[in-house]
Structures are given as C-alpha cells and as structure tokens.
Design an enzyme around this catalytic site. Sequence first.
Site, PDB file in Angstrom:
ATOM      1  N   GLY A 159     -13.506  -1.759  11.060  1.00 16.48           N
ATOM      2  CA  GLY A 159     -12.178  -1.617  11.627  1.00 16.48           C
ATOM      3  C   GLY A 159     -11.095  -1.277  10.622  1.00 16.48           C
ATOM      4  O   GLY A 159     -11.294  -0.497   9.684  1.00 16.48           O
TER       5      GLY A 159
ATOM      6  N   ALA B 133     -13.164  -6.361   5.186  1.00 18.69           N
ATOM      7  CA  ALA B 133     -13.175  -4.924   4.895  1.00 18.69           C
ATOM      8  C   ALA B 133     -14.458  -4.211   5.308  1.00 18.69           C
ATOM      9  O   ALA B 133     -14.667  -3.058   4.934  1.00 18.69           O
ATOM     10  CB  ALA B 133     -12.939  -4.704   3.401  1.00 18.69           C
TER      11      ALA B 133
ATOM     12  N   TYR C 153      -4.919 -17.525  18.760  1.00 16.87           N
ATOM     13  CA  TYR C 153      -4.721 -16.246  18.072  1.00 16.87           C
ATOM     14  C   TYR C 153      -3.236 -15.928  17.946  1.00 16.87           C
ATOM     15  O   TYR C 153      -2.756 -15.579  16.857  1.00 16.87           O
ATOM     16  CB  TYR C 153      -5.452 -15.122  18.808  1.00 16.87           C
ATOM     17  CG  TYR C 153      -5.305 -13.795  18.116  1.00 16.87           C
ATOM     18  CD1 TYR C 153      -5.983 -13.538  16.930  1.00 16.87           C
ATOM     19  CD2 TYR C 153      -4.460 -12.812  18.616  1.00 16.87           C
ATOM     20  CE1 TYR C 153      -5.830 -12.328  16.261  1.00 16.87           C
ATOM     21  CE2 TYR C 153      -4.301 -11.597  17.962  1.00 16.87           C
ATOM     22  CZ  TYR C 153      -4.992 -11.359  16.791  1.00 16.87           C
ATOM     23  OH  TYR C 153      -4.829 -10.173  16.130  1.00 16.87           O
TER      24      TYR C 153
END
Length: 289
Positions: free
Chosen positions: A17, A14, A168
């Site tokens: 972005g 957090a 990813y």
Amino acid sequence: MPDLQQQLVLVTGATSGIGEVTATELAKMGAHVVILARNADKAAATQRDIKAAAGHDRVDVLLADLASLEQVRRAAAEFNARYPRLDVLVNNAGLVFGSQRQLSVDGNELGLATNHLGPFLLTALLFDKLRASPAARVVNLASRAHEFAKPDLADVQAARHYSAMRVYSNTKLYNIMFTQELARRLRAHGIPNVTTNAVHPGVVASGFGQSAGGLVAKVWQLAHPFMISPEKGAETSIFLASAPEVAGISGGYYVKKRAEPVKHSFNTPEHARELWQLSEKLTGTSFLS
C-alpha cells in the site's frame, strides 16, 4: 524531484500500500531507505522490488511488530547501533482490527498498541538519531476518520466501549494530537532541526480494511471501486518527507499537500498533554518531558 542522496529514511508498514509506494519513491530520489515490517518474507520481497525500482542497493530491513513494545525496543536498538542519524521517519503503519476486542502481548488494546503506542515509542527511541540530522522530519499517517473519534482517555483501552472503527478513529486523532504536541515540545525545548507533520492520505484502495473482518471488511470491499490508488494516496506523505517548501513547517495536518485545520472538540493542548503523559506511562518511556 528532490535529491535525497544524503538522506537516511525509515518507513514503517512498508511492505504494501501507501508505505511501499512511499519507501519506493523516496528510494528513487536517492535516499537510503530502511523498511520496518512484521513479516520477514514480505520484507525481503519488498526490499528486492525497491532496489530494482530505485537502481541502488541502499535498502535495508528491520523486523518488528509495532504492537509489541519489546519488538519496537529491539528494532530501535538495532537501528541506533547501525546508523549515525535519521533524516526522515515515516510512521505509516496502521490497521483496523476485528469486531472482537483483542489485546497485544503487553496487554494493550491491539488497535491502540499498533496505531499509536508503537509509533510513539519508536519515535521516542529514535529521537537522538533524529536530533543528529541537520534537518529531520517525522511524518505521521493519520486519517480524516479522526473526525468521527469519540475518545475517552479514562477508557483508552476501549474496555468499556469497543468497536473496530471507533478505535481506529480515536487512534487517528491521537496521531494528530501526538504530532501537534511533539511540535509544541520541540519548540519549547529549542530544537529547530526536527519537524513533524501529520497526513490524511485519502481513502486508498488496498487490503487495509480486510483485516477488520465482518461488516467493516464488507463495507470496505463495496467501497473499493471508488477509492484512490496507493500511488495517489502516498503523494502527501512523500511531499512532507521530501519537499523543500515544507522543510521548516511543524505541527501541521495535510490533505492533498495542503494544510488543513483539525476541527475536533477533543483536540486541545490540555488533552494532548494528557495523552502524551498516558502514552509515556503505557510505553515505559520518557520523551521530551
């Protein structure tokens, strides 16, 4: 705008972005927000910014690197000791790593550890607090990159076939499969007050791709002007975390606030169960078994 005055929310990743925007907007709706971050200085600065934006002081910090199972356990224990329940868990943190395969402190491939195993363990360890909420939500940040996944659970650590984008893509598919399997298990255990959904935020202009280095970072930099803002990218996460109209929905995959089917041949209930069992083994936890 929903009133979240009585809500306790935890957002991972957090301090920048999408995660920072998500935490800020939920705090502005009145929620008591806990941000989980790796860097103490960045967390403190983000905490100050969110307090100023929200107009209240109910913004707390937990420190942990999701790639470290020990740190996740410590952060979860701290949360469990401090708070009576958890109304919304946003598993937002996720990264692309470099061209060379790296291992976490526990010996897990770093992308798998950060993007899947850490969130899996955190959700498991906070599950009793989610159950204590009248209506809890788990929001998992996935990505349309899952469409390019080529998973092999026999090589889940990518020891034989490694590339940053393959890891990813695989872990983003795992995020979706975890969401769907969690929804199935919640139904099977008769737990209607906890729901879970996954989200593709869009391709967001942030520092996210720079961590990969090499070709991935160069491509990310070239594509940067065509990406959406973090504010736009956070909209669906915020929607799933707060909107009354999705309060009873579980197991969905959302893009631009709309549910979409997940079209990947590996995404079967059998593979999802296998992934869940493997995740339990790798994290040393048992969760809705």
